[in-house]
Design a protein around this motif. Structure first.
Motif, PDB file in Angstrom:
ATOM      1  N   GLY A  67       0.813  -1.208   0.000  1.00 16.69           N
ATOM      2  CA  GLY A  67       0.000   0.000   0.000  1.00 16.69           C
ATOM      3  C   GLY A  67       0.846   1.257   0.000  1.00 16.69           C
ATOM      4  N   TRP A  68       1.955   1.261   0.753  1.00 16.83           N
ATOM      5  CA  TRP A  68       2.842   2.422   0.800  1.00 16.83           C
ATOM      6  C   TRP A  68       3.528   2.670  -0.545  1.00 16.83           C
ATOM      7  CZ3 TRP A  68       2.840   6.428   3.718  1.00 16.83           C
ATOM      8  CH2 TRP A  68       2.421   6.346   5.052  1.00 16.83           C
ATOM      9  N   ILE A  69       3.865   1.589  -1.255  1.00 22.30           N
ATOM     10  CA  ILE A  69       4.463   1.755  -2.585  1.00 22.30           C
ATOM     11  C   ILE A  69       3.461   2.410  -3.527  1.00 22.30           C
ATOM     12  CG2 ILE A  69       5.381   0.547  -4.599  1.00 22.30           C
ATOM     13  CD1 ILE A  69       6.433  -1.610  -2.671  1.00 22.30           C
ATOM     14  N   SER A  70       2.223   1.913  -3.506  1.00 21.96           N
ATOM     15  CA  SER A  70       1.180   2.505  -4.335  1.00 21.96           C
ATOM     16  C   SER A  70       0.930   3.957  -3.942  1.00 21.96           C
ATOM     17  CB  SER A  70      -0.109   1.687  -4.211  1.00 21.96           C
ATOM     18  OG  SER A  70      -1.124   2.211  -5.021  1.00 21.96           O
ATOM     19  N   ARG A 246     -14.481   7.023  -7.311  1.00 20.89           N
ATOM     20  CA  ARG A 246     -14.080   6.203  -8.461  1.00 20.89           C
ATOM     21  C   ARG A 246     -12.664   5.673  -8.290  1.00 20.89           C
ATOM     22  NH1 ARG A 246     -14.119   9.659 -13.536  1.00 20.89           N
ATOM     23  NH2 ARG A 246     -12.025  10.176 -12.793  1.00 20.89           N
ATOM     24  N   SER A 247     -11.769   6.507  -7.761  1.00 20.67           N
ATOM     25  CA  SER A 247     -10.373   6.115  -7.599  1.00 20.67           C
ATOM     26  C   SER A 247     -10.199   5.050  -6.523  1.00 20.67           C
ATOM     27  CB  SER A 247      -9.523   7.341  -7.259  1.00 20.67           C
ATOM     28  OG  SER A 247      -9.592   8.296  -8.289  1.00 20.67           O
ATOM     29  N   TRP A 248     -10.920   5.195  -5.410  1.00 21.00           N
ATOM     30  CA  TRP A 248     -10.827   4.192  -4.353  1.00 21.00           C
ATOM     31  C   TRP A 248     -11.324   2.835  -4.841  1.00 21.00           C
ATOM     32  CZ3 TRP A 248     -10.793   4.179   1.444  1.00 21.00           C
ATOM     33  CH2 TRP A 248      -9.946   5.167   1.944  1.00 21.00           C
ATOM     34  N   TYR A 249     -12.444   2.842  -5.528  1.00 17.50           N
ATOM     35  CA  TYR A 249     -12.973   1.555  -6.003  1.00 17.50           C
ATOM     36  C   TYR A 249     -12.049   0.966  -7.073  1.00 17.50           C
ATOM     37  CZ  TYR A 249     -15.998  -2.092  -7.719  1.00 17.50           C
ATOM     38  OH  TYR A 249     -16.497  -3.324  -8.074  1.00 17.50           O
ATOM     39  N   GLY A 371      -3.944   6.301  -4.526  1.00 22.08           N
ATOM     40  CA  GLY A 371      -2.847   5.896  -3.649  1.00 22.08           C
ATOM     41  C   GLY A 371      -3.267   5.814  -2.198  1.00 22.08           C
ATOM     42  N   VAL A 372      -4.022   6.826  -1.733  1.00 25.11           N
ATOM     43  CA  VAL A 372      -4.519   6.800  -0.357  1.00 25.11           C
ATOM     44  C   VAL A 372      -5.438   5.602  -0.159  1.00 25.11           C
ATOM     45  CG1 VAL A 372      -5.959   8.017   1.318  1.00 25.11           C
ATOM     46  CG2 VAL A 372      -4.295   9.289  -0.032  1.00 25.11           C
ATOM     47  N   GLY A 373      -6.312   5.373  -1.157  1.00 21.57           N
ATOM     48  CA  GLY A 373      -7.214   4.235  -1.069  1.00 21.57           C
ATOM     49  C   GLY A 373      -6.477   2.914  -1.020  1.00 21.57           C
ATOM     50  N   SER A 374      -5.443   2.789  -1.860  1.00 21.95           N
ATOM     51  CA  SER A 374      -4.669   1.548  -1.877  1.00 21.95           C
ATOM     52  C   SER A 374      -3.966   1.319  -0.545  1.00 21.95           C
ATOM     53  CB  SER A 374      -3.642   1.602  -3.018  1.00 21.95           C
ATOM     54  OG  SER A 374      -2.982   0.372  -3.161  1.00 21.95           O
ATOM     55  N   LEU A 375      -3.425   2.413   0.043  1.00 21.72           N
ATOM     56  CA  LEU A 375      -2.768   2.306   1.343  1.00 21.72           C
ATOM     57  C   LEU A 375      -3.762   1.881   2.424  1.00 21.72           C
ATOM     58  CD1 LEU A 375      -0.408   2.717   3.287  1.00 21.72           C
ATOM     59  CD2 LEU A 375      -0.969   5.167   3.327  1.00 21.72           C
ATOM     60  N   ALA A 376      -4.934   2.540   2.441  1.00 24.22           N
ATOM     61  CA  ALA A 376      -5.940   2.211   3.446  1.00 24.22           C
ATOM     62  C   ALA A 376      -6.437   0.781   3.273  1.00 24.22           C
ATOM     63  CB  ALA A 376      -7.108   3.196   3.359  1.00 24.22           C
ATOM     64  N   LEU A 377      -6.707   0.391   2.027  1.00 26.12           N
ATOM     65  CA  LEU A 377      -7.200  -0.967   1.770  1.00 26.12           C
ATOM     66  C   LEU A 377      -6.145  -2.014   2.117  1.00 26.12           C
ATOM     67  CD1 LEU A 377      -9.022  -0.295  -1.622  1.00 26.12           C
ATOM     68  CD2 LEU A 377     -10.102  -0.761   0.582  1.00 26.12           C
ATOM     69  N   ALA A 392     -16.499  -4.589   1.553  1.00 29.44           N
ATOM     70  CA  ALA A 392     -16.696  -3.214   2.023  1.00 29.44           C
ATOM     71  C   ALA A 392     -16.526  -2.216   0.876  1.00 29.44           C
ATOM     72  CB  ALA A 392     -15.724  -2.905   3.150  1.00 29.44           C
ATOM     73  N   ALA A 393     -15.515  -2.431   0.027  1.00 28.76           N
ATOM     74  CA  ALA A 393     -15.255  -1.501  -1.080  1.00 28.76           C
ATOM     75  C   ALA A 393     -16.374  -1.501  -2.103  1.00 28.76           C
ATOM     76  CB  ALA A 393     -13.931  -1.863  -1.757  1.00 28.76           C
ATOM     77  N   SER A 394     -17.144  -2.586  -2.170  1.00 26.42           N
ATOM     78  CA  SER A 394     -18.197  -2.678  -3.178  1.00 26.42           C
ATOM     79  C   SER A 394     -19.311  -1.659  -2.971  1.00 26.42           C
ATOM     80  CB  SER A 394     -18.789  -4.095  -3.183  1.00 26.42           C
ATOM     81  OG  SER A 394     -19.533  -4.344  -1.993  1.00 26.42           O
ATOM     82  N   PHE A 395     -19.416  -1.089  -1.759  1.00 26.56           N
ATOM     83  CA  PHE A 395     -20.464  -0.107  -1.482  1.00 26.56           C
ATOM     84  C   PHE A 395     -20.034   1.322  -1.836  1.00 26.56           C
ATOM     85  CE2 PHE A 395     -21.621  -3.709   1.161  1.00 26.56           C
ATOM     86  CZ  PHE A 395     -22.997  -3.794   0.956  1.00 26.56           C
TER      87      PHE A 395
END
Length: 418
Positions: A67-70, A246-249, A371-377, A392-395
């Motif tokens: 996640g940090w790399i992303s 859109r970016s998080w999903y 990037g923030v979404g990838s780190l959090a996920l 959870a991300a599907s919502f």
């Protein structure tokens, strides 16, 4: 159309060597060139998620470290893009186009030989800087070459990037699985080709600037009615939130859905990449067709359809069998990313005098929030399990209902004329 054609300060003073396509015409050779460079840039950027499984095994990384790399590459882009866009609106700098690709060349070279987590982070920051330098000026070139066809021009430009991103799973399957990390070295050739094409585009860009090419400004911006100014910025904030969603999903699917398939259905790493490719490739098609459809049916309508139409597909996806998952990814990717270029044009309509700034904000924010979404996920994946994270991300796409708050195209056109 809300965007009036770009104009020449002194039409009669155009040199004979000026490229055709000024004024009303669309300069397709430049649009295609900048789209190919976008493909080069984003295919290199797609090396990062493509190499995640290899780096995880080679360097014994956790999901959090992935996640940090992303986050490093995407957040670097998000910080720099609006800044470069703001500077370009005030002093266009064509030479930044090939310079940005030089950063990318250096980053991908270092990545091929990176033997530690720190060197990987450093290499992706360089790639992020290259991307951040390219996008704002690239979108200004696309806007300049568009003539009256703003939606189509952004689709041509953006489809190159999304096509490049869609290559990530194929890169994993056919390059990084058989060759390992050193396979990234081959992308220095792609970066070198990008430098050559960018130099050609930069010459055309400079020639147009020297000929007096100017962008439309909103009249009497400082005297704008405060209520209207507030409405414009409220619409901008809604648009930013939609890009955030859109970016998080998108990050959930592109970075972690392969791990979900491997865990839930025991699918091999190379076969799992095919599913991600289906999502991203159909998204590239959606990006291309979204612009012309928005020119025909309205930009606000396309944004609404894209966000709301994705929601039911996203909710069903985590519970689908592998076969139906492939079908849903094809449909969902097309619908979700059909608004990718449209959101950029819509933002340009809201702020016609700041093309580089708002373009950098929208796409930079998209990279950054991805990037923030990838780190959090990634953190949630380590704590909860990747299956629960996908559910959870599907919502997230349900937040697309906020698109109803956006003003209509006719309203924005009215604002631009007053």
């Amino acid at each position: 159309m809300a965007d009036k054609p770009l104009s020449l300060a002194k039409p009669a003073s155009l040199p004979k060597s000026a490229p055709s396509g000024t004024g009303q015409e669309t300069v397709y050779r430049i649009l295609l060139a900048i789209s190919f460079v976008h493909l080069f840039n984003d295919s290199i950027q797609s090396v990062i998620p493509a190499i995640f499984p290899i780096l995880k095994d080679n360097l014994l990384l956790t999901f959090t470290q992935i996640g940090w790399i992303s986050f490093a590459i995407n957040f670097t882009s998000s910080i720099i893009q609006p800044v470069i866009g703001y500077a370009a609106d005030r002093k266009p700098t064509p030479i930044l186009l090939p310079i940005g690709m030089c950063f990318t060349f250096a980053g991908v070279f270092i990545l091929a030989y990176a033997g530690s987590y720190i060197w990987v982070l450093f290499s992706v920051v360089l790639i992020g800087l290259g991307s951040a330098t390219f996008h704002p000026e690239g979108m200004r070139v696309a806007h300049m070459a568009a003539g009256m066809r703003k939606g189509l021009s952004q689709s041509i430009f953006q489809v190159g990037g999304n096509a490049g991103q869609s290559l990530a799973p194929l890169l994993t399957r056919y390059i990084f699985v058989p060759f390992g990390q050193i396979g990234a070295l081959g992308f220095t050739i792609v970066a070198a080709a990008g430098i050559v094409v960018q130099s050609y585009v930069a010459r055309w860009y400079k020639q147009m600037l020297d000929s007096g090419y100017t962008f439309k400004k909103r009249a009497q911006a400082r005297l704008m009615d405060p209520a209207r100014r507030k409405s414009i910025w409220n619409a901008t904030m809604v648009l930013v939130i939609l890009v955030f969603v859109r970016s998080w999903y998108g990050a959930a699917i592109s970075s972690y859905y392969a791990f979900y398939l491997m865990d839930a259905y025991k699918i091999s790493i190379d076969d799992a990449q095919i599913y991600i490719f289906l999502f991203l490739a159909s998204g590239a098609l959606g990006t291309f067709f979204g612009g012309p459809l928005a020119d025909r049916f309205g930009r606000r309508n396309m944004i609404m359809l894209s966000m709301i139409g994705t929601a039911p597909i996203a909710i069903v996806l985590p519970f689908a069998t592998p076969f139906w998952a492939a079908v849903l990814l094809l449909i969902g990717g097309f619908i979700l990313l059909s608004s990718f270029s449209v959101t950029v044009v819509y933002a340009q309509m809201l702020h016609p005098g700041n093309i580089g700034t708002v373009s950098g904000l929208i796409t930079g924010f998209a990279f950054g929030m991805g990037g923030v979404g990838s780190l959090a996920l990634g953190n949630f994946g380590d704590a909860w399990g990747i299956g629960n994270v996908m559910i959870a991300a599907s919502f997230l796409p349900l937040l697309g209902l906020l698109a109803f708050l956006l003003p209509s195209d006719a309203k924005i056109e009215q604002w631009s004329k007053e």
